[in-house]
Design a protein around this motif. Sequence first.
Motif, mmCIF file in Angstrom:
data_model
loop_
_atom_site.group_PDB
_atom_site.id
_atom_site.type_symbol
_atom_site.label_atom_id
_atom_site.label_comp_id
_atom_site.label_asym_id
_atom_site.label_seq_id
_atom_site.Cartn_x
_atom_site.Cartn_y
_atom_site.Cartn_z
ATOM 1 N N ASN A 6 43.981 46.245 52.867
ATOM 2 C CA ASN A 6 44.035 45.310 51.738
ATOM 3 C C ASN A 6 43.911 46.038 50.402
ATOM 4 N N ASN A 40 47.262 47.701 49.759
ATOM 5 C CA ASN A 40 48.261 46.708 49.344
ATOM 6 C C ASN A 40 48.008 46.192 47.932
ATOM 7 N N ALA A 41 46.739 46.142 47.521
ATOM 8 C CA ALA A 41 46.410 45.686 46.172
ATOM 9 C C ALA A 41 46.839 46.695 45.106
ATOM 10 N N GLY A 43 51.895 46.444 39.659
ATOM 11 C CA GLY A 43 50.649 45.760 39.331
ATOM 12 C C GLY A 43 49.511 46.150 40.258
ATOM 13 N N THR A 44 48.348 45.598 39.964
ATOM 14 C CA THR A 44 47.151 45.874 40.742
ATOM 15 C C THR A 44 46.474 44.554 41.070
ATOM 16 N N GLY A 45 46.141 44.362 42.346
ATOM 17 C CA GLY A 45 45.478 43.139 42.792
ATOM 18 C C GLY A 45 43.978 43.232 42.586
ATOM 19 N N TRP A 46 43.558 43.106 41.328
ATOM 20 C CA TRP A 46 42.158 43.296 40.963
ATOM 21 C C TRP A 46 41.224 42.360 41.724
ATOM 22 N N SER A 47 41.587 41.099 41.885
ATOM 23 C CA SER A 47 40.679 40.161 42.553
ATOM 24 C C SER A 47 40.453 40.563 44.013
ATOM 25 N N ASP A 48 41.469 41.094 44.673
ATOM 26 C CA ASP A 48 41.306 41.569 46.052
ATOM 27 C C ASP A 48 40.374 42.781 46.102
ATOM 28 N N GLU A 64 44.753 53.717 39.486
ATOM 29 C CA GLU A 64 45.214 52.341 39.306
ATOM 30 C C GLU A 64 44.382 51.505 38.330
ATOM 31 N N GLU A 80 37.684 47.910 34.761
ATOM 32 C CA GLU A 80 37.660 47.764 36.217
ATOM 33 C C GLU A 80 36.901 48.911 36.871
#
Length: 130
Positions: free
Chosen positions: A49, A52-53, A58-63, A108, A113
């Motif tokens: 996960n 994949n984030a 882009g970057t899946g910050w919430s994940d 990333e 963050e």
Amino acid sequence: GIILVYWLYTQIKGGVSAIVERIENVTENPVEDDNLTQNPSWYNGAANNLFNAMNGWGTGWSDIKGIFAILQNVDDWNEIKKQYGTRTLEHFGYADVVGNLVAHLQYELDSWEKEHINNELMRIGSADRI
């Protein structure tokens, strides 16, 4: 035109060199299996996960944030790093950054963050910093 191309080349070359240096400075940490707080299969899923984030546009910050919130101790973190191993992030359809989890997070995440993740790492007692 030529100046812009040269500037872009130096920026990319410098970025890749910095990432390779970060990768070389990361050491492996042992994992005490008795201290793991999640089901063993969770760590591989979390590593996938996280990848994949960060992979692609882009970057899946919430994940990413959600996975770090679950970590209870340094062994949880070390097991995710172990499961993540070395992978290749792709951007714009081509291989971009080869590295481990720490190197990919460094590449990333923005400064805010990184600060959030570093606070999570301190909370669980890890000396690692992003």
